[in-house]
Design an enzyme around this catalytic site. Structure first.
Site, PDB file in Angstrom:
ATOM      1  N   LYS A 121      39.325  39.720  48.705  1.00 39.52           N
ATOM      2  CA  LYS A 121      37.877  39.842  48.548  1.00 39.52           C
ATOM      3  C   LYS A 121      37.115  39.742  49.862  1.00 39.52           C
ATOM      4  CE  LYS A 121      36.256  38.034  44.660  1.00 39.52           C
ATOM      5  NZ  LYS A 121      36.012  37.005  43.601  1.00 39.52           N
ATOM      6  N   GLY A 170      37.273  35.147  37.175  1.00 36.23           N
ATOM      7  CA  GLY A 170      36.260  34.085  37.195  1.00 36.23           C
ATOM      8  C   GLY A 170      36.768  32.739  37.702  1.00 36.23           C
ATOM      9  N   GLU A 205      29.449  32.515  49.952  1.00 33.78           N
ATOM     10  CA  GLU A 205      28.296  33.379  49.737  1.00 33.78           C
ATOM     11  C   GLU A 205      27.101  32.528  49.363  1.00 33.78           C
ATOM     12  OE1 GLU A 205      29.161  36.110  46.537  1.00 33.78           O
ATOM     13  OE2 GLU A 205      30.382  37.374  47.844  1.00 33.78           O
ATOM     14  N   HIS A 213      25.062  41.235  36.584  1.00 34.99           N
ATOM     15  CA  HIS A 213      26.314  41.805  37.083  1.00 34.99           C
ATOM     16  C   HIS A 213      26.309  43.290  36.721  1.00 34.99           C
ATOM     17  CE1 HIS A 213      30.876  41.819  37.607  1.00 34.99           C
ATOM     18  NE2 HIS A 213      30.631  42.960  36.990  1.00 34.99           N
ATOM     19  N   LYS A 241      33.362  37.567  31.740  1.00 32.28           N
ATOM     20  CA  LYS A 241      32.555  38.463  30.919  1.00 32.28           C
ATOM     21  C   LYS A 241      32.793  38.259  29.427  1.00 32.28           C
ATOM     22  CE  LYS A 241      33.183  41.611  34.711  1.00 32.28           C
ATOM     23  NZ  LYS A 241      34.211  42.497  35.284  1.00 32.28           N
ATOM     24  N   GLU A 279      32.115  46.107  41.944  1.00 29.39           N
ATOM     25  CA  GLU A 279      31.258  45.124  41.276  1.00 29.39           C
ATOM     26  C   GLU A 279      30.123  44.685  42.200  1.00 29.39           C
ATOM     27  OE1 GLU A 279      34.169  43.080  37.970  1.00 29.39           O
ATOM     28  OE2 GLU A 279      33.690  41.889  39.745  1.00 29.39           O
ATOM     29  N   ARG A 297      42.056  48.436  39.767  1.00 28.66           N
ATOM     30  CA  ARG A 297      42.862  48.569  38.545  1.00 28.66           C
ATOM     31  C   ARG A 297      41.968  49.036  37.412  1.00 28.66           C
ATOM     32  NH1 ARG A 297      40.661  44.121  35.786  1.00 28.66           N
ATOM     33  NH2 ARG A 297      40.099  42.397  37.151  1.00 28.66           N
ATOM     34  N   VAL A 300      39.162  45.557  31.764  1.00 26.43           N
ATOM     35  CA  VAL A 300      39.089  45.236  30.339  1.00 26.43           C
ATOM     36  C   VAL A 300      38.030  46.103  29.643  1.00 26.43           C
ATOM     37  CG1 VAL A 300      38.528  43.420  28.666  1.00 26.43           C
ATOM     38  CG2 VAL A 300      39.838  42.839  30.738  1.00 26.43           C
ATOM     39  N   ARG A 343      34.046  41.231  23.469  1.00 27.50           N
ATOM     40  CA  ARG A 343      35.428  40.744  23.553  1.00 27.50           C
ATOM     41  C   ARG A 343      35.651  39.742  22.430  1.00 27.50           C
ATOM     42  NH1 ARG A 343      37.200  39.930  29.877  1.00 27.50           N
ATOM     43  NH2 ARG A 343      36.013  41.671  30.756  1.00 27.50           N
TER      44      ARG A 343
END
Ligand code: ADP
Ligand code: ADP
Ligand code: MG
Length: 456
Positions: A121, A170, A205, A213, A241, A279, A297, A300, A343
């Site tokens: 990241k 997360g 950050e 988001h 999420k 993102e 990738r 979800v 979800r």
């Protein structure tokens, strides 16, 4: 590298609903499937659906789904031409992608170099800056110790967020409100990162509040890059999420173009080849957006984009990996209507989201116009306790946002999952709050306002 026409069999190095999703794409493409599974997944749906199956070890992920040697051996013995890693597990593991390359097995994802650059990241943020994309104020890469973190925090101001450079799902994050908390938080976060990701490195950050988001779905094949609009994933709990939708209810057409172009610029900058997600954080008060990370990738929540664009992202991902190129152009991508995903987890919302594995006595799928359920559930299936608690996703399309929400309301009542507790009714409550209905939520809405009311 094998020629595309020589591709006959894909090994699926994952489990659960995403394994089912990939098998379905392969069936439609006329490609045979080899499903690897752990002893705990012997009776799972992908194992029942695949053309060939092979057990790769005990329940523990480390001894099965994360065991590179076993998976590569299975591919070689059973003569699979390619491997699809799904999400989680080995999907963002550059070493795994490299091992595939060495054995002339096609890894269905980006190159190992891309995974290394964008999967780390802190490195990804540096590359985004290089490409001229706005990023959140913070450290320039990894911070070595808490003193270094303290001097940067002093400059940008508290609160700050410590993040694991290898983080995901997360995890590995700590909010620090003031200087007094920094040393302890730094130790905790690096410990957690070490045990969760095998890498203790942290960056920092500025912690922003009242944000949304927003993420952009991209595809790149070496010749062209294109984007398929955004997903708004602002309903979260502990940075994970819960509900995702497309398009975002707060993004103006101007901002949509701006964020989409920034995503494309970054993909070109790193010559990205595969499906991926950029993102971002959006501050609706100022209309500023900041790059946060890239997931190299399939995600979800990819079906939300599929429902509004009509593009099968898993098939495109396979096509790209096989060297066939993306089948569509940017001009052909039109977002139509609105899609929402909820979800469904095997968790008890009333008990701090405690996982609730066990036997599903009866499963009845929701149906009808505009309803899609991606799941590995069936009546009699026993949910094992060893893995992620995601049971599936309900995705509803509507000609507009209100219709999509009403359809989701119906689908959440129609679906029947008897025997274990799930988050179905929690989700139903959440999408009916005035805040969600009017599109006025932020990433802390569930934790700061919704949960305490719900538990009453
Ligand atoms: P998405 O980014 O696709 O919305 P999540 O962030 O929920 O999805 O992650 C999808 C799955 O992958 C989850 O099971 C999560 O725990 C796992 N995961 C994501 N990133 C990592 C990582 N770096 N290491 C291990 N597991 C990860
Ligand atoms: P992961 O790799 O675990 O997915 P992300 O960097 O994508 O981690 O962040 C996950 C979530 O954490 C975001 O969706 C957002 O809700 C929150 N978050 C991340 N960075 C910030 C920030 N600088 N300020 C406030 N919230 C943040
Ligand atoms: Mg993320």
């Amino acid at each position: 590298m094998k020629k595309p026409q020589a591709i006959k069999k894909i090994l699926i190095a994952n489990r659960g609903e995403i394994a089912v999703r990939i098998i379905r794409a392969c069936q439609e493409l006329g490609i045979k499937t080899l499903q690897v599974y752990s002893e705990a997944d012997r009776h799972s749906l992908p194992v029942l659906m695949a053309d060939e199956i092979v057990c790769i070890g005990p329940a523990r992920s480390r001894d099965s789904y994360l065991d590179i040697k076993k998976i590569i051996s299975a591919a070689l013995v059973y003569k699979a031409d390619a491997i699809h890693p799904g999400y989680g597990f080995l999907s963002e593991n550059a070493e795994f992608a490299e091992c595939c390359e060495k054995e002339s097995i096609i890894f269905i994802g980006p190159s190992p170099q891309s995974i290394r650059m964008m999967g780390d990241k802190a490195t990804a943020i540096r590359l985004a800056k290089e490409a001229g994309i706005p990023t959140t104020p913070g450290s320039d890469g990894i911070v070595g110790d808490y003193q270094a973190a303290a001097s940067i925090a002093e400059k940008i101001g508290y609160p700050i967020l410590l993040k694991a450079t290898a983080g995901g799902g997360g995890r590995g994050m700590r909010i620090v409100q003031d200087k007094g908390q920094l040393e302890a938080a730094f130790m905790e976060a690096s410990q957690e990162a070490k045990s969760a990701f095998g890498n203790s490195s942290l960056y920092l950050e500025k912690y922003l509040s009242n944000i949304r988001h927003i993420e952009v779905q991209v595809l790149g094949d070496g010749n062209k890059v294109l984007h398929l609009g955004e997903r708004d994933c602002s309903l979260q709990r502990r940075n994970q999420k819960l509900v995702e939708e497309s398009p975002s209810p707060v993004l103006s057409e101007k901002m949509r173009v701006k964020i989409g172009n920034a995503a494309l610029k970054l993909c070109r900058h790193v010559n990205y080849r595969s499906a991926g997600t950029i993102e971002c954080i959006l501050d609706p008060a100022t209309n500023e957006f900041y790059f946060m990370e890239m997931n190299t990738r399939i995600q979800v929540e990819h079906p939300v984009t599929e429902m509004v664009t009509g593009v099968d992202l898993v098939k495109e991902q396979i096509r790209i990996a096989l060297g066939q190129g993306i089948s569509i152009t940017q001009d052909q991508i039109q977002m139509r209507g609105h899609a929402i995903e909820c979800r469904i987890n095997a968790e008890s919302a009333e008990n701090d989201f405690r996982p609730n594995p066990g036997r599903v006595n009866e499963y009845f799928a929701p149906g009808g116009f505009g309803v899609r359920m991606d799941t590995h559930l069936y009546s009699g299936y026993v949910v094992p306790p060893y893995y992620d608690s995601l049971l599936g996703k309900i995705i509803c399309w509507g000609s507009n946002r209100d219709e999509a929400i009403e359809r989701m309301n119906r689908a959440l009542l129609e679906v029947k999952i008897d025997g274990i507790e799930t988050t179905r009714l929690f989700q139903r409550n959440l999408i009916n709050t005035p805040e969600f209905r009017t599109g006025k939520v932020h990433t802390r809405f569930v934790q700061d306002s919704f949960l305490s009311n719900y538990l009453k």
